[in-house]
Design an enzyme around this catalytic site. Sequence first.
Site, PDB file in Angstrom:
ATOM      1  CG  PHE A 173      -0.213   0.069   2.547  1.00  9.00           C
ATOM      2  CD1 PHE A 173       0.022   1.276   3.183  1.00  9.00           C
ATOM      3  CD2 PHE A 173       0.239  -1.099   3.162  1.00  9.00           C
ATOM      4  CE1 PHE A 173       0.688   1.324   4.396  1.00  9.00           C
ATOM      5  CE2 PHE A 173       0.890  -1.058   4.379  1.00  9.00           C
ATOM      6  CZ  PHE A 173       1.124   0.155   4.997  1.00  9.00           C
ATOM      7  CB  CYS A 174       1.727   3.908  -1.652  1.00 10.43           C
ATOM      8  SG  CYS A 174       0.726   3.871  -3.159  1.00 10.43           S
ATOM      9  CB  THR A 175      -0.008   8.442  -0.026  1.00 12.51           C
ATOM     10  OG1 THR A 175       1.154   8.395   0.789  1.00 12.51           O
ATOM     11  CG2 THR A 175      -0.929   9.560   0.454  1.00 12.51           C
ATOM     12  CB  ILE A 190      -3.348   5.459   3.041  1.00 13.25           C
ATOM     13  CG1 ILE A 190      -2.228   4.422   3.051  1.00 13.25           C
ATOM     14  CG2 ILE A 190      -3.773   5.785   4.476  1.00 13.25           C
ATOM     15  CD1 ILE A 190      -0.882   4.993   3.458  1.00 13.25           C
TER      16      ILE A 190
END
Length: 316
Positions: A195-197, A224
């Site tokens: 996952f990332c922003t 996120i």
Amino acid sequence: MTATVEQLAPVAELATSSAQNTATWIVAALYQFREVSNPADLRERLLNLVQSINLCGTLIVAVEGINGTVAGDREAIDRIRQFLLNEGFNAMEYKESLSQEKPFRKMKIKLKKEIVTLGVDVKPRDLVGHYLNPQEWNDMISRDDVILIDTRNDYEYQAGTFKGAIDPKTESFREFPEYVKQQLAEHKDKKIAMFCTGGIRCEKSTSLLLQEGFDEVYHLKGGILKYLEEMPAEQSLWQGECFVFDGRTAMTHGLEEGKNEKCHACGWSTTPEERALPSYEHGVSCLHCIDKTTDKQKDGFRMRQSQIVTAKRKRL
């Protein structure tokens, strides 16, 4: 020596009006991997557009697509989005949130080789991991046979992450391929969830892993921010706040602005408890950097902070 794209086309920075018609700024985060036949031409037309609207932030244009976060009033955001839709970016990952203050100083449009720099040739349009919505994500990362990896940088991880996530301890996304080579190569038969922003780094990281022969690779669609927007806090597996690259510093559930603030000396996110420590001096130091700068550097930071305060007073 051949000039790079960045050398041939320096970043365009446009001054933006300090006036804002509404009480809040609309912040739009967007990206799409889509072949752009003439990135320089697209950049020029974007420059022409943003000169006439009240917009700030950064857009990155490359052969592989577009990426960025911009802020403005409703009219400005609608105009930039419609422009991109008309250009064929009709499958953008797109999210809006609000900021009570202007989140960026200027409007920048950059021409680069990649819209997010991995430094390795991957093809996220052709080879990408399995997308998971927030509820599917909760189910996946609650399993015991899943390796959960935060693909963001160390200072982002420090502000908040998912329960049980591994920190690759990278300072930039360019370091992620080396992390995969050194730390993940022996786990190609395992389920990997990343996952990332906002989702864009995972588009490339999942493509990289599949290219390297990993069997099952998953990622959180929309990142996120989408998770915090849709997942009720009482069902959330997120811990802390989500670091963002604008004046708000961090976001929480419901895409509300968090309580963390950025240390302007080192860029790390600081909690209210950390700002109460003796190591914290606004604009000068925090517990993450107080031992990493000299007294001379700290004096320079104090002078800069004094100039910022003076400039703000003059605008009032």
